[in-house]
Design a protein around this motif. Structure first.
Motif, PDB file in Angstrom:
ATOM      1  N   HIS A  54      -3.003 -11.894  -0.397  1.00  0.00           N
ATOM      2  CA  HIS A  54      -1.908 -11.010  -0.812  1.00  0.00           C
ATOM      3  C   HIS A  54      -0.527 -11.489  -0.370  1.00  0.00           C
ATOM      4  O   HIS A  54       0.466 -10.865  -0.718  1.00  0.00           O
ATOM      5  CB  HIS A  54      -2.127  -9.610  -0.228  1.00  0.00           C
ATOM      6  N   THR A  70      -4.804  -5.703   9.472  1.00  0.00           N
ATOM      7  CA  THR A  70      -5.986  -5.046  10.076  1.00  0.00           C
ATOM      8  C   THR A  70      -6.538  -3.917   9.223  1.00  0.00           C
ATOM      9  O   THR A  70      -7.668  -3.486   9.415  1.00  0.00           O
ATOM     10  CB  THR A  70      -5.636  -4.549  11.498  1.00  0.00           C
ATOM     11  N   VAL A 110       0.831  -1.211   0.000  1.00  0.00           N
ATOM     12  CA  VAL A 110       0.000   0.000   0.000  1.00  0.00           C
ATOM     13  C   VAL A 110       0.863   1.256   0.000  1.00  0.00           C
ATOM     14  O   VAL A 110       0.600   2.215  -0.732  1.00  0.00           O
ATOM     15  CB  VAL A 110      -0.942  -0.008   1.235  1.00  0.00           C
TER      16      VAL A 110
HETATM   17  C1  LIG Z   1      -7.767  -6.193   1.516  1.00  0.00           C
HETATM   18  S1  LIG Z   1      -6.983  -5.446   2.881  1.00  0.00           S
HETATM   19  C2  LIG Z   1      -8.029  -6.048   4.224  1.00  0.00           C
HETATM   20  C3  LIG Z   1      -7.977  -5.182   5.449  1.00  0.00           C
HETATM   21  C4  LIG Z   1      -8.950  -5.587   6.575  1.00  0.00           C
HETATM   22  N1  LIG Z   1      -8.630  -6.906   7.060  1.00  0.00           N
HETATM   23  C5  LIG Z   1     -10.391  -5.541   6.090  1.00  0.00           C
HETATM   24  O1  LIG Z   1     -11.030  -6.592   5.976  1.00  0.00           O
HETATM   25  O2  LIG Z   1     -10.886  -4.422   5.833  1.00  0.00           O
HETATM   26  C6  LIG Z   1      -5.495  -6.405   3.120  1.00  0.00           C
HETATM   27  C7  LIG Z   1      -4.555  -5.824   4.170  1.00  0.00           C
HETATM   28  O3  LIG Z   1      -3.443  -6.716   4.335  1.00  0.00           O
HETATM   29  C8  LIG Z   1      -2.266  -5.925   4.495  1.00  0.00           C
HETATM   30  N2  LIG Z   1      -1.110  -6.762   4.139  1.00  0.00           N
HETATM   31  C9  LIG Z   1      -0.701  -7.124   2.904  1.00  0.00           C
HETATM   32  N3  LIG Z   1       0.414  -7.861   2.977  1.00  0.00           N
HETATM   33  C10 LIG Z   1       0.716  -7.977   4.300  1.00  0.00           C
HETATM   34  C11 LIG Z   1       1.767  -8.621   5.029  1.00  0.00           C
HETATM   35  N4  LIG Z   1       2.723  -9.312   4.394  1.00  0.00           N
HETATM   36  N5  LIG Z   1       1.760  -8.542   6.370  1.00  0.00           N
HETATM   37  C12 LIG Z   1       0.802  -7.832   7.023  1.00  0.00           C
HETATM   38  N6  LIG Z   1      -0.211  -7.202   6.385  1.00  0.00           N
HETATM   39  C13 LIG Z   1      -0.252  -7.260   5.033  1.00  0.00           C
HETATM   40  C14 LIG Z   1      -2.487  -4.745   3.571  1.00  0.00           C
HETATM   41  O4  LIG Z   1      -1.643  -3.650   3.879  1.00  0.00           O
HETATM   42  C15 LIG Z   1      -3.981  -4.464   3.786  1.00  0.00           C
HETATM   43  O5  LIG Z   1      -4.201  -3.532   4.811  1.00  0.00           O
END
Ligand SMILES: C[S@@+](CC[C@H](N)C(=O)[O-])C[C@H]1O[C@@H](n2cnc3c(N)ncnc32)[C@H](O)[C@@H]1O
Length: 254
Positions: free
Chosen positions: A119, A55, A9
């Motif tokens: 992701h 989160t 992001v």
């Molecule tokens: C689609 S969003 C979902 C956010 C929240 N859980 C929701 O349902 O609204 C995915 C989230 O995973 C985080 N993310 C992606 N790769 C990650 C990683 N390797 N470790 C921690 N967070 C990660 C992203 O920054 C993003 O905030």
């Protein structure tokens, strides 16, 4: 594999735009329904301490705190998301990668991840980390859409197959969700359950708003034909897009 915004992001031109994306999708009643069910599968006990991995804006963590009277810690790889989560009131919000959680073994009563695993470069490592930081008897819940289940109501099924297929490849783990129960078993989790809930969108404005479905073939030879197929579907009152989310839950035993 092309980069996807939620893998990094903070590297996007406008990271805050992804905060808006999360807010827009959560406004859809389907999201409230599956998130409620995910919280039930976590089975929080009042006074417990829970971890949300990925989160985002922290809204779900705050909702769990409000609904169940639990302490919730949120982690996310994005500084933008963690700053937003803190701004919204999630006091314990930390920048961390899902594969290296900065917490002691067994320090949570449960952990969950919602639309994060799709992701991740190393989903098995992240699941092992969630299991490590959860105490024996604690629950772990992972939710993701499975893009292998997508359906879109256009007459040209060949073009639909190609465009929806490219959507799968857009994500690191676009079709992992229906296999998560197996990953839970391999991680040594027990009482593993899997449930499915399907998002069905009939609102044709979704084509151009947050889903951006019309743009999914842009830059390919299918772009014009895809626009035509979508417009034809809308004109006939036939528009429909569906994708199934899998909710996987398990219990840490030792
Ligand atoms: C689609 S969003 C979902 C956010 C929240 N859980 C929701 O349902 O609204 C995915 C989230 O995973 C985080 N993310 C992606 N790769 C990650 C990683 N390797 N470790 C921690 N967070 C990660 C992203 O920054 C993003 O905030």
């Amino acid at each position: 594999m092309p980069p996807h915004a939620f893998t990094a992001v903070d590297d996007q031109d406008d990271p805050s735009a992804w905060v808006d994306v999360l807010d827009k999708v959560r406004a859809h009643p389907f999201y409230a329904a599956y998130k409620t069910r995910a919280a039930e599968l976590l089975a929080p006990r009042a006074g417990g301490r829970y971890l949300e991995v990925g989160t985002g804006t922290g809204n779900d963590a705050l909702a769990l705190f409000e609904r169940y009277g639990v302490r919730v810690v949120g982690v996310d790889a994005s500084e933008t998301m963690i700053a937003e989560a803190r701004r919204r009131g999630l006091e314990e919000a930390t920048v961390a990668d899902a594969t290296a959680l900065p917490f002691e073994d067994g320090s949570f009563d449960g952990a969950w991840a919602d639309r994060t695993f799709q992701h991740l470069a190393e989903p098995e490592r992240a699941l092992a980390e969630m299991a490590r930081v959860t105490r024996a008897g604690g629950r772990i819940v992972v939710v993701d859409p499975d893009y292998g289940t997508q359906a879109v109501a256009v007459e040209d099924e060949e073009i639909a197959r190609r465009v929806l297929g490219s959507r799968v490849r857009h994500l690191r783990n676009g079709t992992l969700a229906h296999r998560m129960a197996g990953r839970f078993a391999a991680a040594g989790l027990q009482k593993v359950e899997a449930e499915a809930m399907t998002l069905v969108v009939r609102d044709p404005t979704a084509v151009d708003n947050v889903m951006g479905l019309r743009s999914w073939a842009d830059g390919t030879a299918d772009a014009d034909a895809w626009h035509t197929a979508i417009d034809d579907s809308i004109a006939r009152g036939a528009f429909l897009y569906a994708v199934t989310f899998f909710l996987t839950a398990g219990t840490k035993v030792t």
